[in-house]
Design a protein around this motif. Structure first.
Motif, PDB file in Angstrom:
ATOM      1  N   HIS A   1       0.815  -1.216   0.000  1.00 51.88           N
ATOM      2  CA  HIS A   1       0.000   0.000   0.000  1.00 51.88           C
ATOM      3  C   HIS A   1       0.848   1.265   0.000  1.00 51.88           C
ATOM      4  O   HIS A   1       0.523   2.240  -0.693  1.00 51.88           O
ATOM      5  CB  HIS A   1      -0.936  -0.018   1.214  1.00 51.88           C
ATOM      6  CG  HIS A   1      -1.824   1.178   1.318  1.00 51.88           C
ATOM      7  ND1 HIS A   1      -1.456   2.328   1.990  1.00 51.88           N
ATOM      8  CD2 HIS A   1      -3.079   1.406   0.847  1.00 51.88           C
ATOM      9  CE1 HIS A   1      -2.430   3.206   1.924  1.00 51.88           C
ATOM     10  NE2 HIS A   1      -3.439   2.685   1.247  1.00 51.88           N
ATOM     11  N   HIS A   2       1.922   1.282   0.779  1.00 50.81           N
ATOM     12  CA  HIS A   2       2.845   2.424   0.712  1.00 50.81           C
ATOM     13  C   HIS A   2       4.232   2.011   1.175  1.00 50.81           C
ATOM     14  O   HIS A   2       4.400   1.232   2.100  1.00 50.81           O
ATOM     15  CB  HIS A   2       2.343   3.627   1.517  1.00 50.81           C
ATOM     16  CG  HIS A   2       2.066   3.386   2.970  1.00 50.81           C
ATOM     17  ND1 HIS A   2       0.961   2.704   3.429  1.00 50.81           N
ATOM     18  CD2 HIS A   2       2.751   3.761   4.091  1.00 50.81           C
ATOM     19  CE1 HIS A   2       0.962   2.669   4.747  1.00 50.81           C
ATOM     20  NE2 HIS A   2       2.052   3.291   5.177  1.00 50.81           N
TER      21      HIS A   2
ATOM     22  N   GLY B   1      -4.247   1.557   4.420  1.00 49.34           N
ATOM     23  CA  GLY B   1      -3.199   0.547   4.516  1.00 49.34           C
ATOM     24  C   GLY B   1      -3.585  -0.642   5.362  1.00 49.34           C
ATOM     25  O   GLY B   1      -2.951  -1.706   5.289  1.00 49.34           O
ATOM     26  N   ASN B   2      -4.597  -0.480   6.215  1.00 46.26           N
ATOM     27  CA  ASN B   2      -5.121  -1.558   7.064  1.00 46.26           C
ATOM     28  C   ASN B   2      -4.069  -2.169   7.982  1.00 46.26           C
ATOM     29  O   ASN B   2      -4.189  -3.305   8.424  1.00 46.26           O
ATOM     30  CB  ASN B   2      -5.770  -2.654   6.203  1.00 46.26           C
ATOM     31  CG  ASN B   2      -6.680  -3.557   7.025  1.00 46.26           C
ATOM     32  OD1 ASN B   2      -7.383  -3.095   7.926  1.00 46.26           O
ATOM     33  ND2 ASN B   2      -6.660  -4.844   6.727  1.00 46.26           N
ATOM     34  N   ASN B   3      -3.007  -1.416   8.264  1.00 44.03           N
ATOM     35  CA  ASN B   3      -1.909  -1.962   9.062  1.00 44.03           C
ATOM     36  C   ASN B   3      -2.040  -1.561  10.528  1.00 44.03           C
ATOM     37  O   ASN B   3      -2.627  -0.536  10.869  1.00 44.03           O
ATOM     38  CB  ASN B   3      -0.555  -1.493   8.518  1.00 44.03           C
ATOM     39  CG  ASN B   3      -0.425   0.008   8.417  1.00 44.03           C
ATOM     40  OD1 ASN B   3      -1.249   0.676   7.784  1.00 44.03           O
ATOM     41  ND2 ASN B   3       0.612   0.557   9.023  1.00 44.03           N
TER      42      ASN B   3
ATOM     43  N   LEU C   1       0.403  -4.834   6.618  1.00 44.06           N
ATOM     44  CA  LEU C   1       0.187  -3.755   5.654  1.00 44.06           C
ATOM     45  C   LEU C   1      -0.472  -4.327   4.405  1.00 44.06           C
ATOM     46  O   LEU C   1      -0.063  -5.373   3.887  1.00 44.06           O
ATOM     47  CB  LEU C   1       1.514  -3.093   5.288  1.00 44.06           C
ATOM     48  CG  LEU C   1       1.455  -1.940   4.279  1.00 44.06           C
ATOM     49  CD1 LEU C   1       0.712  -0.746   4.861  1.00 44.06           C
ATOM     50  CD2 LEU C   1       2.858  -1.530   3.848  1.00 44.06           C
ATOM     51  N   GLU C   2      -1.482  -3.644   3.927  1.00 44.85           N
ATOM     52  CA  GLU C   2      -2.268  -4.120   2.793  1.00 44.85           C
ATOM     53  C   GLU C   2      -1.433  -4.202   1.514  1.00 44.85           C
ATOM     54  O   GLU C   2      -0.592  -3.346   1.252  1.00 44.85           O
ATOM     55  CB  GLU C   2      -3.444  -3.164   2.576  1.00 44.85           C
ATOM     56  CG  GLU C   2      -4.430  -3.578   1.509  1.00 44.85           C
ATOM     57  CD  GLU C   2      -5.652  -2.680   1.478  1.00 44.85           C
ATOM     58  OE1 GLU C   2      -6.613  -3.028   0.778  1.00 44.85           O
ATOM     59  OE2 GLU C   2      -5.653  -1.631   2.157  1.00 44.85           O
ATOM     60  N   GLN C   3      -1.680  -5.237   0.723  1.00 46.71           N
ATOM     61  CA  GLN C   3      -1.157  -5.318  -0.631  1.00 46.71           C
ATOM     62  C   GLN C   3      -2.312  -5.110  -1.597  1.00 46.71           C
ATOM     63  O   GLN C   3      -3.354  -5.752  -1.473  1.00 46.71           O
ATOM     64  CB  GLN C   3      -0.464  -6.656  -0.877  1.00 46.71           C
ATOM     65  CG  GLN C   3       0.792  -6.836  -0.037  1.00 46.71           C
ATOM     66  CD  GLN C   3       1.746  -7.857  -0.620  1.00 46.71           C
ATOM     67  OE1 GLN C   3       2.119  -7.771  -1.783  1.00 46.71           O
ATOM     68  NE2 GLN C   3       2.148  -8.820   0.189  1.00 46.71           N
ATOM     69  N   VAL C   4      -2.134  -4.203  -2.549  1.00 44.96           N
ATOM     70  CA  VAL C   4      -3.220  -3.793  -3.420  1.00 44.96           C
ATOM     71  C   VAL C   4      -3.053  -4.396  -4.806  1.00 44.96           C
ATOM     72  O   VAL C   4      -1.945  -4.747  -5.220  1.00 44.96           O
ATOM     73  CB  VAL C   4      -3.296  -2.255  -3.519  1.00 44.96           C
ATOM     74  CG1 VAL C   4      -3.401  -1.633  -2.132  1.00 44.96           C
ATOM     75  CG2 VAL C   4      -2.101  -1.676  -4.256  1.00 44.96           C
ATOM     76  N   ASP C   5      -4.173  -4.516  -5.507  1.00 42.74           N
ATOM     77  CA  ASP C   5      -4.152  -4.876  -6.922  1.00 42.74           C
ATOM     78  C   ASP C   5      -3.964  -3.577  -7.698  1.00 42.74           C
ATOM     79  O   ASP C   5      -4.888  -2.772  -7.817  1.00 42.74           O
ATOM     80  CB  ASP C   5      -5.464  -5.562  -7.308  1.00 42.74           C
ATOM     81  CG  ASP C   5      -5.507  -5.979  -8.768  1.00 42.74           C
ATOM     82  OD1 ASP C   5      -4.668  -5.494  -9.570  1.00 42.74           O
ATOM     83  OD2 ASP C   5      -6.379  -6.793  -9.135  1.00 42.74           O
ATOM     84  N   GLU C   6      -2.763  -3.364  -8.200  1.00 46.45           N
ATOM     85  CA  GLU C   6      -2.457  -2.069  -8.819  1.00 46.45           C
ATOM     86  C   GLU C   6      -3.274  -1.808 -10.080  1.00 46.45           C
ATOM     87  O   GLU C   6      -3.453  -0.659 -10.481  1.00 46.45           O
ATOM     88  CB  GLU C   6      -0.964  -1.987  -9.115  1.00 46.45           C
ATOM     89  CG  GLU C   6      -0.108  -1.955  -7.856  1.00 46.45           C
ATOM     90  CD  GLU C   6       1.253  -1.362  -8.119  1.00 46.45           C
ATOM     91  OE1 GLU C   6       1.371  -0.120  -8.118  1.00 46.45           O
ATOM     92  OE2 GLU C   6       2.188  -2.144  -8.354  1.00 46.45           O
TER      93      GLU C   6
END
Length: 312
Positions: free
Chosen positions: A189-190, A239-241, A260-265
């Motif tokens: 996420h960042h 980020g949901n962290n 920490l969130e991983q996103v579908d870019e």
């Protein structure tokens, strides 16, 4: 959109007046491993990370960010980025060449729009690392770095236009407007965020823990050791962290986090989050309230190293 060549965050390098106290903190309660140390200069690794080091401490008269380092895939990518920045009028601190820091590699340094030193590198040797075991409450890796900026819109534009960073989410205040921008260089996420502040400085550096249990055990260890807690434990919405923020001996804010969130870019659309809503700052409702005390500590001291290249 600028082609993204940066692959990940490598390390954050800090100059500190009290090197010995900082070293005791990071190798003691914080849980990093000292490597490649010299007089007044220590490279600190995370046991779960392939990076040679995730934090560098350098003894200096004044506190500052020495540099923030990012990785790219190849030496050719280093050259492309250096040429791109030079053509755009960005001031290079060093031309691409062999690095003299642990792990070697190939890279260069430059000043960003506010004068922070940034390093881009490839071909750094991988450190022998290991899987962090269940219950082991030490950092796995450096998760992200958040910087304070007196010109945050311009700083965001610099990293997006020149380096291919992408916006994930923005925190806004109903009266003050946008206050923090979360930027990514991969599916996390960042890897960096930019916070509005009266002066450029380090907001915080964040370290990923193995899981919730390890994150809480680490948080508890720091509390029992008497380390000053700034904010947490809780869970952010952007980020949901998870988060637990502490002050190191020099007054820099450091964070334990996990999940920490991983996103579908390909499908991700940035959100605007009003952080005056309690669930935005802390979904759980377990952290102390975000107030002026927390904000002031996060402002940190004005960075004394702007447009001054670190000596190492």
């Amino acid at each position: 959109m600028t082609e993204r060549l940066i692959t990940h965050l490598r390390h954050v390098d800090l100059a500190v007046p009290d090197h010995a106290r900082q070293l005791d903190f990071y190798t003691g309660p914080w849980g990093l491993t000292p490597e490649h140390s010299d007089t007044g200069l220590t490279f600190l690794a995370a046991e779960g990370s392939p990076e040679q080091y995730v934090v560098r401490l350098r003894k200096a008269a004044e506190k500052r960010i020495d540099l923030i380092a990012f990785g790219v895939a190849t030496a050719a990518d280093v050259d492309v980025l250096a040429a791109r920045l030079a053509t755009a009028g960005v001031q290079l601190v060093s031309e691409p060449g062999a690095l003299q820091t642990p792990g070697g590699g190939y890279g260069f340094r430059f000043f960003d729009n506010e004068g922070r030193t940034v390093e881009i590198s490839s071909d750094v040797a991988v450190r022998a690392h290991r899987r962090i075991e269940e219950g082991e409450s030490i950092p796995v890796r450096l998760s992200h770095v958040v910087i304070n900026s007196a010109e945050p819109e311009a700083t965001r534009a610099f990293y997006e236009q020149h380096l291919g960073f992408a916006l994930s989410d923005t925190l806004v205040h109903p009266r003050m407007g946008a206050m923090m921008w979360f930027l990514r260089v991969n599916s996390w996420h960042h890897s960096m965020a930019i916070a509005r502040c009266p002066h450029p400085s380090l907001h915080h550096a964040s370290f990923e823990m193995r899981g919730i249990d390890e994150y809480m055990r680490g948080t508890g260890r720091l509390l029992r050791a008497g380390v000053e807690k700034i904010w947490g434990p809780g869970r952010h919405l952007a980020g949901n962290n998870t988060f637990s923020y502490f002050l190191d001996p020099s007054g820099n804010t450091m964070e334990y986090t996990t999940e920490l969130e991983q996103v579908d870019e390909d499908t991700w659309h940035p959100h605007l989050y009003d952080f005056t809503q309690p669930e935005v700052s802390d979904q759980w409702g377990t952290a102390n309230a975000m107030n002026e005390f927390v904000a002031k500590r996060s402002f940190n001291d004005p960075d004394k190293g702007l447009f001054v290249a670190p000596p190492v």
